[in-house]
Design a protein around this motif. Structure first.
Motif, PDB file in Angstrom:
ATOM      1  N   PHE A 176     -11.959   0.859-114.942  1.00 57.67           N
ATOM      2  CA  PHE A 176     -12.116   0.473-116.375  1.00 57.67           C
ATOM      3  C   PHE A 176     -10.554  -0.832-116.704  1.00 57.67           C
ATOM      4  O   PHE A 176     -10.675  -1.014-118.100  1.00 57.67           O
ATOM      5  CB  PHE A 176     -11.908   1.503-117.069  1.00 57.67           C
TER       6      PHE A 176
ATOM      7  N   PHE B 176     -18.110   7.500-114.144  1.00 57.25           N
ATOM      8  CA  PHE B 176     -18.330   8.481-113.714  1.00 57.25           C
ATOM      9  C   PHE B 176     -19.015   9.738-113.750  1.00 57.25           C
ATOM     10  O   PHE B 176     -18.748  10.754-113.117  1.00 57.25           O
ATOM     11  CB  PHE B 176     -16.669   8.937-113.752  1.00 57.25           C
TER      12      PHE B 176
ATOM     13  N   ASN C 121      -5.368  15.707-125.276  1.00 57.77           N
ATOM     14  CA  ASN C 121      -5.033  17.119-124.565  1.00 57.77           C
ATOM     15  C   ASN C 121      -5.950  17.525-124.078  1.00 57.77           C
ATOM     16  O   ASN C 121      -5.678  19.209-124.486  1.00 57.77           O
ATOM     17  CB  ASN C 121      -4.301  17.266-126.270  1.00 57.77           C
ATOM     18  N   GLN C 123      -6.891  18.223-121.622  1.00 50.49           N
ATOM     19  CA  GLN C 123      -7.468  19.017-120.942  1.00 50.49           C
ATOM     20  C   GLN C 123      -5.367  19.895-120.654  1.00 50.49           C
ATOM     21  O   GLN C 123      -5.033  20.074-119.837  1.00 50.49           O
ATOM     22  CB  GLN C 123      -6.778  18.729-119.477  1.00 50.49           C
ATOM     23  N   ASN C 124      -5.101  19.595-122.128  1.00 48.39           N
ATOM     24  CA  ASN C 124      -3.611  20.672-121.686  1.00 48.39           C
ATOM     25  C   ASN C 124      -3.628  22.011-122.337  1.00 48.39           C
ATOM     26  O   ASN C 124      -4.451  22.065-123.230  1.00 48.39           O
ATOM     27  CB  ASN C 124      -2.703  19.445-123.623  1.00 48.39           C
ATOM     28  N   TYR C 125      -3.694  22.836-121.005  1.00 46.05           N
ATOM     29  CA  TYR C 125      -4.065  23.969-121.089  1.00 46.05           C
ATOM     30  C   TYR C 125      -3.853  25.257-122.170  1.00 46.05           C
ATOM     31  O   TYR C 125      -3.850  25.879-123.275  1.00 46.05           O
ATOM     32  CB  TYR C 125      -4.249  24.262-119.811  1.00 46.05           C
ATOM     33  N   THR C 126      -2.107  24.909-122.100  1.00 44.71           N
ATOM     34  CA  THR C 126      -1.731  25.301-122.890  1.00 44.71           C
ATOM     35  C   THR C 126      -2.020  25.194-124.182  1.00 44.71           C
ATOM     36  O   THR C 126      -1.869  26.453-124.935  1.00 44.71           O
ATOM     37  CB  THR C 126       0.235  25.641-122.410  1.00 44.71           C
ATOM     38  N   SER C 145     -12.140  10.575-119.980  1.00 50.24           N
ATOM     39  CA  SER C 145     -12.575   9.956-118.772  1.00 50.24           C
ATOM     40  C   SER C 145     -13.584  11.606-118.183  1.00 50.24           C
ATOM     41  O   SER C 145     -13.665  11.822-117.108  1.00 50.24           O
ATOM     42  CB  SER C 145     -12.259   9.153-118.210  1.00 50.24           C
ATOM     43  N   LEU C 153     -15.793  23.527-119.639  1.00 49.33           N
ATOM     44  CA  LEU C 153     -14.837  24.650-119.087  1.00 49.33           C
ATOM     45  C   LEU C 153     -13.611  23.879-120.235  1.00 49.33           C
ATOM     46  O   LEU C 153     -12.751  24.807-120.144  1.00 49.33           O
ATOM     47  CB  LEU C 153     -14.583  23.955-117.270  1.00 49.33           C
ATOM     48  N   TYR C 157     -11.703  27.697-122.095  1.00 53.38           N
ATOM     49  CA  TYR C 157      -9.762  27.789-122.216  1.00 53.38           C
ATOM     50  C   TYR C 157      -9.928  28.520-124.010  1.00 53.38           C
ATOM     51  O   TYR C 157      -9.294  29.407-124.012  1.00 53.38           O
ATOM     52  CB  TYR C 157      -9.704  26.220-121.889  1.00 53.38           C
TER      53      TYR C 157
ATOM     54  N   ARG D  67      -5.702  23.695-113.903  1.00 50.63           N
ATOM     55  CA  ARG D  67      -7.340  24.067-113.359  1.00 50.63           C
ATOM     56  C   ARG D  67      -8.386  23.758-114.452  1.00 50.63           C
ATOM     57  O   ARG D  67      -7.966  24.612-115.215  1.00 50.63           O
ATOM     58  CB  ARG D  67      -7.331  24.969-112.637  1.00 50.63           C
ATOM     59  N   THR D  68      -8.983  23.200-113.889  1.00 54.11           N
ATOM     60  CA  THR D  68     -10.386  22.850-114.189  1.00 54.11           C
ATOM     61  C   THR D  68     -11.314  23.725-115.665  1.00 54.11           C
ATOM     62  O   THR D  68     -11.927  23.678-116.647  1.00 54.11           O
ATOM     63  CB  THR D  68     -11.242  21.439-114.084  1.00 54.11           C
ATOM     64  N   SER D  69     -11.127  25.112-114.239  1.00 54.30           N
ATOM     65  CA  SER D  69     -11.556  25.945-115.339  1.00 54.30           C
ATOM     66  C   SER D  69     -10.902  27.020-115.398  1.00 54.30           C
ATOM     67  O   SER D  69      -9.232  26.997-114.917  1.00 54.30           O
ATOM     68  CB  SER D  69     -12.901  27.110-113.861  1.00 54.30           C
ATOM     69  N   PRO D  70     -10.573  27.728-115.960  1.00 54.66           N
ATOM     70  CA  PRO D  70     -10.117  28.586-117.096  1.00 54.66           C
ATOM     71  C   PRO D  70      -9.951  29.575-115.623  1.00 54.66           C
ATOM     72  O   PRO D  70      -8.943  30.896-115.902  1.00 54.66           O
ATOM     73  CB  PRO D  70     -10.404  29.512-118.582  1.00 54.66           C
ATOM     74  N   TYR D  71     -11.077  30.276-114.732  1.00 54.87           N
ATOM     75  CA  TYR D  71     -10.993  31.213-114.097  1.00 54.87           C
ATOM     76  C   TYR D  71     -10.723  31.073-112.946  1.00 54.87           C
ATOM     77  O   TYR D  71     -10.879  31.305-112.184  1.00 54.87           O
ATOM     78  CB  TYR D  71     -12.362  31.592-114.299  1.00 54.87           C
ATOM     79  N   ARG D  74      -3.891  29.724-111.088  1.00 51.71           N
ATOM     80  CA  ARG D  74      -3.512  28.842-111.863  1.00 51.71           C
ATOM     81  C   ARG D  74      -1.569  29.287-111.388  1.00 51.71           C
ATOM     82  O   ARG D  74      -1.129  28.385-112.481  1.00 51.71           O
ATOM     83  CB  ARG D  74      -3.495  29.159-113.689  1.00 51.71           C
ATOM     84  N   MET D 100       3.745  21.628-117.193  1.00 53.62           N
ATOM     85  CA  MET D 100       2.298  21.163-117.865  1.00 53.62           C
ATOM     86  C   MET D 100       3.013  21.447-119.617  1.00 53.62           C
ATOM     87  O   MET D 100       2.159  21.214-120.430  1.00 53.62           O
ATOM     88  CB  MET D 100       1.620  22.200-117.676  1.00 53.62           C
ATOM     89  N   ASP D 101       4.389  22.330-120.162  1.00 53.69           N
ATOM     90  CA  ASP D 101       4.117  22.658-121.488  1.00 53.69           C
ATOM     91  C   ASP D 101       5.919  22.783-121.859  1.00 53.69           C
ATOM     92  O   ASP D 101       6.778  22.532-120.865  1.00 53.69           O
ATOM     93  CB  ASP D 101       3.571  24.686-121.112  1.00 53.69           C
ATOM     94  N   ARG D 120      -3.638  15.520-115.941  1.00 58.29           N
ATOM     95  CA  ARG D 120      -3.802  15.129-117.357  1.00 58.29           C
ATOM     96  C   ARG D 120      -2.751  15.303-118.374  1.00 58.29           C
ATOM     97  O   ARG D 120      -3.267  15.405-119.319  1.00 58.29           O
ATOM     98  CB  ARG D 120      -4.350  17.008-116.724  1.00 58.29           C
ATOM     99  N   ASN D 121      -1.569  15.380-118.180  1.00 57.53           N
ATOM    100  CA  ASN D 121      -0.522  15.181-119.675  1.00 57.53           C
ATOM    101  C   ASN D 121       0.121  13.930-119.480  1.00 57.53           C
ATOM    102  O   ASN D 121       1.078  13.529-119.711  1.00 57.53           O
ATOM    103  CB  ASN D 121       0.369  16.746-118.487  1.00 57.53           C
ATOM    104  N   ASN D 124       0.567  13.397-122.555  1.00 58.37           N
ATOM    105  CA  ASN D 124       1.023  14.549-123.524  1.00 58.37           C
ATOM    106  C   ASN D 124       2.745  14.485-124.601  1.00 58.37           C
ATOM    107  O   ASN D 124       3.508  14.360-123.850  1.00 58.37           O
ATOM    108  CB  ASN D 124       1.014  15.933-123.060  1.00 58.37           C
ATOM    109  N   LEU D 144      -5.736   9.894-115.316  1.00 55.41           N
ATOM    110  CA  LEU D 144      -6.859   9.524-114.196  1.00 55.41           C
ATOM    111  C   LEU D 144      -8.040   8.549-114.826  1.00 55.41           C
ATOM    112  O   LEU D 144      -8.345   7.696-113.915  1.00 55.41           O
ATOM    113  CB  LEU D 144      -8.010  11.109-114.372  1.00 55.41           C
ATOM    114  N   ARG D 174     -10.337   7.306-112.069  1.00 58.00           N
ATOM    115  CA  ARG D 174     -12.088   8.005-111.991  1.00 58.00           C
ATOM    116  C   ARG D 174     -12.781   6.672-111.824  1.00 58.00           C
ATOM    117  O   ARG D 174     -12.858   5.656-112.702  1.00 58.00           O
ATOM    118  CB  ARG D 174     -12.235   9.131-113.173  1.00 58.00           C
TER     119      ARG D 174
END
Lengths: 271, 271, 271, 271
Positions: A176, B176, C121, C123-126, C145, C153, C157, D67-71, D74, D100-101, D120-121, D124, D144, D174
């Motif tokens: 990209f 991707f 956002n 993947q802005n998890y909070t 992306s 996923l 969240y 983390r991509t998954s909440p499970y 962290r 992150m926050d 990821r941020n 943000n 990414l 990516r």
């Protein structure tokens, strides 16, 4: 892809490809330099002598040019090949040039020391077979959006003919990002070393599309273990019929060669 | 790219491509269906008759198969071409099949009604010229990482020979995302309508790589204005020598055809 | 990713998300329309009434605008939220608007009926956790992306907070193609239906970045099974403070609504 | 890109960022090393002392893990921050860790010497503003799928607060290639030098996702002019709670440091 099968050498030996008096894959980092396209006899001979004096190990130049638009300059064809052969006579530098059509393999093989398969033709399987059958050393450029696996399997098409004189060339992949012409995948250098026995070189000119980016990326490639470099040099980049913005002047090429020397030494190679 | 030049028709007329008794680019949405590769005579004739009865307008099937690995099944070649021609005799469906090598154009043109240029060969310029010179209708698939502009300029290589019987085929681009085999660029359909005078169809089988995704994406294409569809159907997808996971069974093909009919009507077309 | 875990509903039931009097995921295709950014009180109320009359089911508009450059227009914030609430009073249309900061969730939830998480956002998890905890319906846009898996996923969240009122929104992914602003991944619509129980809608405005592409891609989405559309409409796109080139005029929006009706019917839905 | 505006320094001066006793952007190449996530007090102090002895200039480690998954695991949060501060007391190495926050900036700034904004941020914006306002040095990772321009404009959000202590970190983008976790954009190093006054470092661990690729790519970065490296080292990569496959053992880290020394010298730097 479970059917993946790369040929391997016994004892994990690595292939060394011999082009004239030059060895690719040995201790020396081989610099292939020259204009994007062959534009004229005198210009070519003059630049070749300069490059030879500056430390280039091989001469590159296009006689058949793949162009996105049918209305762009498409190369001098047979005339260009003859000029390349003449430049070799004068300088002693082996010549690598692209072949685009299976029907031209015999002709190009008559004049060139190494046959280049361009990115657009990486999966042109009948062409791969034909250059394999020619017995000549082959420079196989990575396709614009080829995975490492697809690239190595394309090489396998040539190896399957019994011709093992194949050098891989990373030249940037399509992503990209638009500030650069392509995105150089520097990890491809050590990845090929990990997955294959073939030598691998890098083309920072097409990889970046900007001459100012060529020297730092060329240095990165040598540090990462590349066996060679493919670099566009033009006496007057602003007048080039193709790829001017990514061509070094001879002065900048000389400067780069000077900078590469200590770097090659620092990774245990010569240049 | 300032040198961009697409040929235009007078009064912004649109091209209609004629293949046997079929017109592509007119009011009817043309469905080309068949197995990925021709695998055998009886199987081909049997499936062709079934597809014809279900409303397919053309028969597709590969005799020369481009394969990433040299160790995969590569098609039946001449034998496959003859079977395709025989299936046409029996069903009356015009045949489209891929040609990969400029030296095979004459041979393929003898048996097929339309010559397909595959994704890997979209920028194989000598091949484009050769199919152009053949005078046959051409189906030009978009390259895996070709921009719209590069695709239209590749078409220009054929148009420049004086052969205007060119249909473009979107078949998914490389991104991707890995859940699908490729990413169908649905906007390519209206984009081609905006930028070019050529008909455009969609291949949801290669575009998605998953047969369950084929029907919804085929419907999307018709709603977006596609002039046709290229769909892989195999009597027993689980036994297919290539592309099984993306092939519809005849039953699912019939179901899709039934669903497409009211959709085509809703956008002012027939199917 | 072996730890992948998407929540499932019993008996493979599908979630229906309720926003005011509107149901997303049921038989009706919900069209959310409005300007990219709230620019002024009167303009907003006027366009909202027009959109309502034309068949829009919800009102969209940005009060907090994420902008690539800190020097661009960044929205009217609190004032914008109040205008959106007023437009809802006047028209009865539920309001969806973006929240960018976990600390603003309470404020935005006070005025809006549905909270939008923008692409940047995803993947802005909070922030995801906070909108989950708010109990409000959430519109989760796909990251530029993000793979399908990462997107689902991210939804997880929110679901993990016990809030199941989540609608996914495909809005184009980033690829090498530059003629369009992004590449609409049309297969994402049926893919979400296959992998998840959540409703999914499409944003053809951001997805294509060109207003002429919005109608055909909107139609494709409905044909592919989308539960709704998110469309930018501006009374004077050429004067819009953001995203003018991709905004429909009210006239073109009306035209699109007229064309969508028979299409929705053809796939067994209403609009 | 007409509205593009990057802040410039007078006389094209370059910014040097000071973190404790360490200077980033000066003659020395700064190596930041440590485990992906802080997993326990003793392990962290032990590995930190080892890394210090081997020549690391800063300590990295995650207390808050996106983390991509909440499970997934962290992070240890506050506890992790305290361990990092203790490791600094013991070793004297300044600490860089992710926040992150926006609501955690004050807390993290209390313990860390440099605040990291993760990929990821990168956009943000309220978080960028908050770390800017904290006055602490910031490590801004490239998103990414962020273009160079978007990355530099994200930095501008921090610079606009008056905080100029920003270091950029390339960590792979990516692309379609899946053999590596991401594709390291090596040209980003000289590109940032060309377009901005800020220092730039490279993270070969996330960039490649394979520990065997880390040393050659780290060397490439130094050769291309990087001001530093961010490298994951774990005493037992096979037991790591995250990112084990891309972590070096201390032995391999030592080996890399030995190889980097002559390389740094060859490009006129120290390490």
């Amino acid at each position: 892809m479970k059917t993946l099968k790369y040929a391997r050498l016994e004892n994990n030996a690595r292939t060394i490809v011999t082009v004239g008096s030059v060895q690719i894959g040995g201790p020396q980092v081989v610099v292939m330099a020259g204009p994007c396209a062959v534009e004229g006899r005198e210009q070519l001979i003059s630049i070749s002598s300069v490059l030879k004096a500056m430390g280039a190990g091989m001469l590159r130049g296009g006689a058949f040019k793949p162009r996105t638009s049918p209305y762009s300059f498409r190369g001098l064809a047979d005339e260009g090949l003859k000029m390349l052969a003449e430049a070799r006579e004068v300088t002693g530098l082996p010549v690598v040039t692209e072949v685009m059509d299976a029907r031209d393999v015999e002709l190009v093989a008559k004049y060139a020391d190494m046959l280049q398969i361009g990115s657009r033709n990486m999966q042109n399987y009948t062409l791969l077979q034909e250059v394999g059958d020619s017995g000549k050393p082959v420079l196989l450029k990575r396709g614009l959006s080829a995975t490492l696996e697809e690239w190595l399997l394309a090489a396998e098409y040539i190896l399957a003919t019994g011709n093992h004189q194949v050098v891989l060339c990373e030249r940037g992949i399509r992503t990209f990002e638009t500030w650069t012409r392509n995105t150089v995948d520097i990890t491809a250098i050590p990845a090929v070393k990990e997955l294959s026995h073939l030598p691998v070189i890098l083309d920072p000119s097409h990889g970046t599309g900007r001459w100012k980016m060529v020297p730092p990326v060329a240095k990165a490639a040598v540090a990462a273990g590349a066996d060679g470099l493919l670099i566009e040099v033009h006496p007057k980049p602003e007048n080039a019929l193709s790829d001017g913005p990514q061509s070094l002047t001879p002065e900048n090429f000389q400067k780069l060669m000077n900078e590469l020397e200590p770097l090659a030494k620092a990774v245990g190679r010569s240049i």
